[in-house]
Design an enzyme around this catalytic site. Sequence first.
Site, PDB file in Angstrom:
ATOM      1  N   CYS A  65       6.402  70.701  49.858  1.00  0.00           N
ATOM      2  CA  CYS A  65       5.537  69.895  50.206  1.00  0.00           C
ATOM      3  C   CYS A  65       4.749  70.313  51.503  1.00  0.00           C
ATOM      4  CB  CYS A  65       6.105  68.425  50.387  1.00  0.00           C
ATOM      5  SG  CYS A  65       4.897  67.050  50.304  1.00  0.00           S
ATOM      6  N   HIS A  99       9.860  67.102  46.333  1.00  0.00           N
ATOM      7  CA  HIS A  99      11.044  67.022  47.394  1.00  0.00           C
ATOM      8  C   HIS A  99      12.263  67.235  46.425  1.00  0.00           C
ATOM      9  CE1 HIS A  99       8.640  65.634  51.024  1.00  0.00           C
ATOM     10  NE2 HIS A  99       7.633  65.626  50.226  1.00  0.00           N
ATOM     11  N   GLU A 147      14.809  67.648  47.816  1.00  0.00           N
ATOM     12  CA  GLU A 147      16.130  67.373  48.570  1.00  0.00           C
ATOM     13  C   GLU A 147      15.996  65.767  48.753  1.00  0.00           C
ATOM     14  OE1 GLU A 147      12.968  68.036  49.514  1.00  0.00           O
ATOM     15  OE2 GLU A 147      12.534  66.624  51.131  1.00  0.00           O
TER      16      GLU A 147
HETATM   17  N1  GLN Z   1      -0.011  66.327  52.337  1.00  0.00           N
HETATM   18  C1  GLN Z   1       0.669  66.326  53.460  1.00  0.00           C
HETATM   19  C2  GLN Z   1       0.484  67.304  54.666  1.00  0.00           C
HETATM   20  O1  GLN Z   1      -0.628  67.861  54.823  1.00  0.00           O
HETATM   21  C3  GLN Z   1       2.421  66.825  53.110  1.00  0.00           C
HETATM   22  C4  GLN Z   1       2.986  65.675  52.732  1.00  0.00           C
HETATM   23  C5  GLN Z   1       4.528  65.759  52.496  1.00  0.00           C
HETATM   24  O2  GLN Z   1       5.222  66.746  53.061  1.00  0.00           O
HETATM   25  N2  GLN Z   1       5.333  64.890  52.000  1.00  0.00           N
HETATM   26  O3  GLN Z   1       1.295  67.995  55.298  1.00  0.00           O
END
Ligand code: GLN
Length: 197
Positions: free
Chosen positions: A85, A179, A181
């Site tokens: 992410c 995610h 995890e």
């Molecule tokens: N979109 C988010 C960012 O810019 C990331 C979101 C996440 O890690 N759940 O960091």
Amino acid sequence: MLKVGVIGVQGAVSEHIEAVKRAFERLGVEGQAFWLRRPEQLNAIDAIILPGGESTTISRLMQRNGLFEPVRKLGGEGLPIMGTCAGLILLAKEVEGAVEGQRFLGLLDVRVNRNAYGRQVDSFEAPLKLSFSDEPFPGVFIRAPKIVELLGDKVKPIAWHGDEVVGVEQGNIMGLAFHPELTEDVRLHEHFLRKAL
Ligand code: GLN
């Protein structure tokens, strides 16, 4: 003894540590998984995970803690690094929607859109297809970035949501828009740790 550090300046750290420990068991390897906050902890490390969270904040804190440059250097030298992410955003070569002055590690040849799912589809779960397994993987997406383009042919897709690529790897580097995890399924952690064996 495998030493795996989860960058612990902000974001979903303890969940990754637990997932790595379960993956050690399944792989039958001895290992240590720990919060990585200081550059001294990079000595003799075998793999690094960049967690989800908020990429602007993580980037800034990594620079402040003196982790940004050494992590970029180690990744360039072949150390296995997985970003999930916000971690995927940090690894990307090109980022749409970046905050002015935000720095990225540039280790993965992808263009990502940082907040592609915006507020409307804040979070969702969906079964994903993996390149290395016939069983679907439970994908958890939270304000996820989108991989909008693979830049060149060194980077390979490893996870799909429908036709959309949501996970990639490029040699030692792995990036996931979701995610892993936050599920019980540690197949992606196992896949990543095999790079360090
Ligand atoms: N979109 C988010 C960012 O810019 C990331 C979101 C996440 O890690 N759940 O960091």
